[in-house]
Write a protein that holds these residues in place. Structure first.
Motif, short mmCIF file in Angstrom:
data_model
loop_
_atom_site.label_atom_id
_atom_site.label_comp_id
_atom_site.label_asym_id
_atom_site.label_seq_id
_atom_site.Cartn_x
_atom_site.Cartn_y
_atom_site.Cartn_z
N GLY A 90 9.35 -3.34 -5.42
CA GLY A 90 8.60 -3.86 -4.29
C GLY A 90 7.36 -3.04 -4.01
N ILE A 91 6.32 -3.70 -3.49
CA ILE A 91 5.07 -3.01 -3.19
C ILE A 91 4.57 -3.42 -1.81
CG2 ILE A 91 4.37 -2.76 -5.60
CD1 ILE A 91 2.58 -5.19 -5.27
N ASN A 92 3.75 -2.54 -1.23
CA ASN A 92 3.14 -2.77 0.08
C ASN A 92 1.66 -2.41 0.01
OD1 ASN A 92 5.81 -3.16 1.45
ND2 ASN A 92 6.04 -1.02 0.86
N LEU A 93 0.88 -3.09 0.81
CA LEU A 93 -0.54 -2.78 0.94
C LEU A 93 -0.74 -2.00 2.23
CD1 LEU A 93 -3.55 -3.17 0.12
CD2 LEU A 93 -3.52 -5.24 1.54
N ILE B 155 -5.13 8.58 7.31
CA ILE B 155 -4.28 8.06 8.37
C ILE B 155 -4.00 6.58 8.14
CG2 ILE B 155 -4.04 7.74 10.86
CD1 ILE B 155 -4.20 10.67 9.95
N PRO B 156 -2.73 6.20 7.94
CA PRO B 156 -2.43 4.77 7.76
C PRO B 156 -2.62 4.00 9.07
CG PRO B 156 -0.40 6.06 7.87
CD PRO B 156 -1.53 7.05 7.85
N LEU B 157 -3.19 2.80 8.94
CA LEU B 157 -3.40 1.93 10.10
C LEU B 157 -2.39 0.79 10.15
CD1 LEU B 157 -7.29 1.58 9.93
CD2 LEU B 157 -5.96 3.22 11.27
N GLY B 158 -1.97 0.34 8.98
CA GLY B 158 -1.03 -0.77 8.91
C GLY B 158 -0.47 -0.90 7.51
N VAL B 159 0.79 -1.28 7.41
CA VAL B 159 1.46 -1.46 6.12
C VAL B 159 1.90 -2.92 6.02
CG1 VAL B 159 3.34 -0.72 4.62
CG2 VAL B 159 2.24 0.94 6.15
N PHE B 160 1.45 -3.61 4.96
CA PHE B 160 1.68 -5.04 4.81
C PHE B 160 2.49 -5.30 3.54
CE2 PHE B 160 -2.09 -4.26 7.23
CZ PHE B 160 -2.06 -5.19 8.26
N ILE B 161 3.56 -6.03 3.68
CA ILE B 161 4.44 -6.31 2.55
C ILE B 161 3.77 -7.31 1.61
CG2 ILE B 161 6.66 -7.31 1.85
CD1 ILE B 161 7.78 -6.33 4.53
N VAL B 162 3.77 -6.99 0.32
CA VAL B 162 3.33 -7.93 -0.72
C VAL B 162 4.59 -8.50 -1.35
CG1 VAL B 162 1.96 -8.25 -2.81
CG2 VAL B 162 1.28 -6.52 -1.12
N PRO B 163 4.98 -9.72 -0.99
CA PRO B 163 6.29 -10.24 -1.41
C PRO B 163 6.30 -10.80 -2.83
CG PRO B 163 5.20 -11.84 -0.03
CD PRO B 163 4.28 -10.65 -0.10
N ALA B 164 5.85 -9.99 -3.76
CA ALA B 164 5.79 -10.44 -5.16
C ALA B 164 6.99 -9.90 -5.92
CB ALA B 164 4.50 -9.96 -5.80
N LYS B 165 7.53 -10.71 -6.80
CA LYS B 165 8.63 -10.28 -7.65
C LYS B 165 8.06 -9.79 -8.97
CE LYS B 165 12.02 -13.47 -5.67
NZ LYS B 165 12.97 -14.58 -5.94
N ILE B 166 8.22 -8.49 -9.19
CA ILE B 166 7.67 -7.87 -10.39
C ILE B 166 8.82 -7.30 -11.19
CG2 ILE B 166 6.08 -6.14 -11.28
CD1 ILE B 166 4.59 -6.31 -8.62
N GLU C 189 8.29 -0.46 9.84
CA GLU C 189 6.86 -0.31 10.14
C GLU C 189 6.01 -1.31 9.37
OE1 GLU C 189 7.45 2.20 6.45
OE2 GLU C 189 8.62 1.48 8.16
N LYS C 190 6.65 -2.08 8.48
CA LYS C 190 5.91 -2.97 7.59
C LYS C 190 5.76 -4.36 8.20
CE LYS C 190 8.04 -0.42 3.83
NZ LYS C 190 9.09 -0.45 2.80
N VAL C 191 4.62 -4.98 7.91
CA VAL C 191 4.29 -6.30 8.44
C VAL C 191 4.46 -7.32 7.32
CG1 VAL C 191 2.52 -7.70 9.56
CG2 VAL C 191 2.64 -5.23 10.00
N ASP D 229 2.78 1.54 16.40
CA ASP D 229 2.09 1.71 15.11
C ASP D 229 2.52 2.97 14.36
OD1 ASP D 229 0.73 -0.59 15.67
OD2 ASP D 229 -1.09 0.40 16.35
N ALA D 230 3.81 3.25 14.31
CA ALA D 230 4.29 4.35 13.47
C ALA D 230 4.41 3.85 12.04
CB ALA D 230 5.64 4.85 13.98
N GLN D 231 3.83 4.59 11.09
CA GLN D 231 3.85 4.16 9.69
C GLN D 231 3.60 5.34 8.77
OE1 GLN D 231 1.30 1.01 10.52
NE2 GLN D 231 -0.07 2.37 11.60
N PHE D 232 3.89 5.13 7.48
CA PHE D 232 3.84 6.21 6.49
C PHE D 232 2.77 5.93 5.44
CE2 PHE D 232 8.36 5.81 7.75
CZ PHE D 232 8.56 7.06 8.32
N LEU D 233 2.25 7.02 4.85
CA LEU D 233 1.41 6.94 3.67
C LEU D 233 1.59 8.21 2.86
CD1 LEU D 233 -0.74 5.59 1.92
CD2 LEU D 233 -2.50 6.66 3.35
#
Length: 711
Positions: free
Chosen positions: A264-267, A280-291, A164-166, A55-59
């Motif tokens: 690109g964006i992530n939640l 403290i970030p717990l999880g990073v989730f990819i939002v696969p939207a084309k903007i 680190e992204k899901v 669970d290594a991740q950035f914020l």
């Protein structure tokens, strides 16, 4: 044998030459690609104890870019393991070291009990551009028997291909509060205008621990690829309580500048460590939207989007007159796509016209259907309205759709529609049926009669409308409203009679409607627009349709000899009756005094036919027929009588017209000054009015000669 050695030597030389042409970075990447997955990199702390990392991740936040990670220490010894001798050093690819610290909740954890495991979460401020695979996690033990007193037990490093992204729709386990949850980004909606992207996300949280928890400590952020962080509107998460093994969906909203979001964006799910002033970030989730910055992804009128178990379609945006201004009214059709009954979502919205936001406080929404729950496959309609100046020319219109959930104080924007026009209301012939399809108030509405009636100061455009209940239960009719427009788009409101009772299944009521127009109003033809009034609770007397007309339906009403005030006293339509007068005679009224007769006034006698057309549930005594006599001389004297129409209570009363043929009535005027008023008796006019309360409609008129019978 010598050849073989030479051949091997040659191959080795060629390989060395090839490697000499590779850059150090290339060699590093190839080496990184050979690293085992992070869960297989196990560092031995002792013969029976070990450490793994996850669970290594950035914020990114005010203090900088925070790296957090969790290590699991497993102690299979029969005695407790003291952690005071161990620590972790983080280095990047340039061997720069970064200080890391335990989060506040884990600082007191200094020992691991025998035959157990313990999770410890660390954080530190790191470089703003490095990838997770650039960092090395060195596991150190204090050892005073070696130089520098530090013994490196091992190094953990993510493979180069790691992230680190899901991915969206993929579950991730997270340590939250005192329990463990599994989460996933289950759905996302993105719309945008020229400057901003509007993101709505449905996020699954499943409690896979053994304790009940609520989400009051959980925070969410949207991060862009250029390390910008934006707040997410979560609503009141303290009310989201999750039992063990329970799953819940929470809806999240965020608004992001297009330029920041287009790569690109992530939640990111996170928790606050207030003592350390860090999140403290717990999880990073990819939002696969084309903007993109150049084009808008918002749906146009007629488009739809999926939201939870619903499909939401912008059926139309229509513009109707409203007093000194106009009304914009958007109809949203909400379809239940699930296999169970659902509540109708509480939708609202805000219009933006030509870049200007319309007042949210003056924008209202109304559900047209009369149902509590929406069945599988059923569709409900919600209309959103706002007022605009009538002079506004629409070049761009945006509707931000929002939902307000039970218990929440404010509505959250879930989608944007955008277009450059509103819908035109088509016109139909008067034989077309206006169908109301809203659940709980389905009905057929027919225009039976449209007549241009003469008046002294105004003319009346008069309508009779049949309303039939198409539900299989008694229901109250939808409130109707309308307006007329001539060729110059001059707009006059239409007033409807009221009916407040419930209508039986397949039952019908007959409603009268009218518009008072000036004598100068051009009426070669008018457009009569009818619809559901959403500004009054019923089909109310005096209801002005100009406030809000939902699902408008327009009739083109042409003015001709058949649609004006009749010049004969035959076939006069009043509600569902047809009235005709025959053998009309104006003469002196004579009474017998002894053996003689004395003239004491004037009178009008006539035979009549009254035919009933169809049965309606609202045969009201409020509708009457007035017969008026006007003497055509300079004094224009007149007398009249008002008759009830087929009133069963009055039966044979003099002021009641019964259904039948060749029946007779008379009107007598015997006031003292009658002969002064009617001194000249050459011509007179008979006027027949339809009277409803304080309104009079001239249905027929005819000029007749005194003392001659007119057939």
């Amino acid at each position: 044998m010598i050849l073989k050695i030479k051949r091997v030597t040659t191959i080795m030389l060629m390989l060395c030459m090839a490697l000499s042409f590779l850059s150090p970075a290339s060699i590093h990447v190839n080496a990184a690609n050979t690293r085992p997955s992070i869960d297989k990199q196990i560092i031995k702390l002792s013969a029976k104890s070990s450490l793994t990392l996850k669970d290594a991740q950035f914020l990114s936040q005010e203090r900088g870019r925070v790296l957090s990670f969790t290590v699991t220490v497993t102690n299979n010894e029969n005695k407790e393991l003291n952690l005071i001798d161990y620590w972790i050093r983080v280095k990047d690819s340039a061997n720069k070291s970064y200080s890391v610290n335990l989060i506040t909740a884990d600082k007191s954890k200094t020992k691991v009990a025998a035959n157990s495991s313990l999770n410890l979460t660390y954080f530190g401020i790191v470089d703003s551009t490095a990838k997770i695979s650039d960092y090395k996690f060195e596991i150190i033990k204090w050892d005073f028997s070696v130089s520098g007193y530090e013994r490196k037990l091992g190094t953990i490093q993510y493979p180069a291909s790691s992230t680190e992204k899901v991915q969206a729709f993929t579950a991730k386990a997270m340590l939250y509060d005192t329990t463990k949850v599994r989460s996933a980004l289950k759905q996302y909606l993105v719309s945008q205008d020229d400057d901003k992207a509007f993101v709505t996300m449905n996020f699954l949280v499943e409690n896979v621990g053994s304790k009940t928890t609520n989400l009051s400590k959980m925070k969410f952020f949207v991060q862009t690829e250029n390390q910008m962080t934006y707040d997410v509107d979560t609503g009141d998460l303290s009310k989201v309580i999750i039992q063990p093994s329970e799953r819940k969906i929470i809806t999240l909203h965020s608004t992001i500048p297009i330029e920041s979001a287009k790569k690109g964006i992530n939640l990111t799910a996170a928790v606050a460590d207030e003592a350390n002033n860090v999140t403290i970030p717990l999880g990073v989730f990819i939002v696969p939207a084309k903007i993109g910055a150049q084009t808008s992804s918002a749906q146009k009128i007629g488009g739809a989007f999926s939201y939870n178990d619903y499909s939401i379609k912008l059926n139309n945006i229509q513009r109707t007159p409203s007093g000194n201004g106009d009304v914009l009214l958007a109809e949203l059709q909400i379809t239940n796509k699930s296999n169970t009954f659902k509540e109708i979502p509480n939708l609202s919205g805000v219009f933006t016209v030509n870049g200007v936001d319309m007042s949210a406080s003056q924008t209202t929404s109304t559900i047209l259907d009369q149902i509590a729950l929406l069945g599988p496959g059923e569709t409900s309609s919600t209309v959103i309205r706002t007022e605009i100046p009538f002079s506004t020319s629409i070049k761009e219109i945006v509707l931000a759709v929002a939902e307000k959930k039970t218990g929440e104080e404010t509505a959250k924007t879930i989608y944007h529609f955008s277009d450059n026009h509103v819908n035109i209301i088509p016109s139909y012939n008067i034989d077309q049926t206006y169908v109301i399809s809203n659940l709980g108030r389905r009905a057929d509405v027919k225009l039976l009669r449209a007549t241009y009636l003469e008046g002294d100061r105004y003319e009346n455009i008069y309508f009779e409308v049949e309303y039939q209940n198409k539900e299989n239960r008694p229901v109250s009719p939808a409130a109707l409203a309308g307006y007329v427009q001539n060729q110059s788009q001059a707009t006059i409101p239409v007033t409807f009679t009221e009916y407040k009772e419930k209508i039986m299944p397949t039952g019908k009521v007959l409603l009268t409607a009218w518009a008072k127009v000036p004598k100068t109003y051009t009426t070669d033809y008018v457009t009569f627009t009818i619809g559901q009034s959403i500004s009054s609770p019923g089909t109310g007397e005096g209801t002005t349709a100009l406030t809000s007309i939902a699902q408008p339906f327009a009739y083109k009403v042409v003015k001709n000899d058949q649609s004006t005030t009749k010049t004969m006293l035959k076939d006069i339509g009043v509600q569902n009756y047809v009235f005709s007068m025959n053998n009309v005679l104006a003469s002196f009224n004579e009474v017998q005094v002894g053996n003689d007769y004395m003239t004491n006034g004037v009178k009008l006698t006539f035979d009549y036919d009254l035919q009933k057309l169809g049965d309606y549930e609202n045969e009201s005594n409020d509708h009457k027929i007035l017969v008026e006599v006007v003497n055509l001389d300079s004094k224009m004297a007149q007398f009249s009588k008002e008759f009830s129409i087929n009133d069963p209570v009055k039966a044979d009363a003099e002021d009641n017209l019964k259904v039948g043929t060749k029946l007779s009535k008379s009107i007598v005027e015997t006031t003292p000054e009658v002969f002064i008023k009617f001194e000249s008796r050459v011509k007179y006019r008979v006027n027949v009015y339809h009277v409803y309360k304080d309104e009079k409609f001239l249905m027929a008129t005819k000029e007749i000669t005194w003392f001659y019978i007119d057939n």
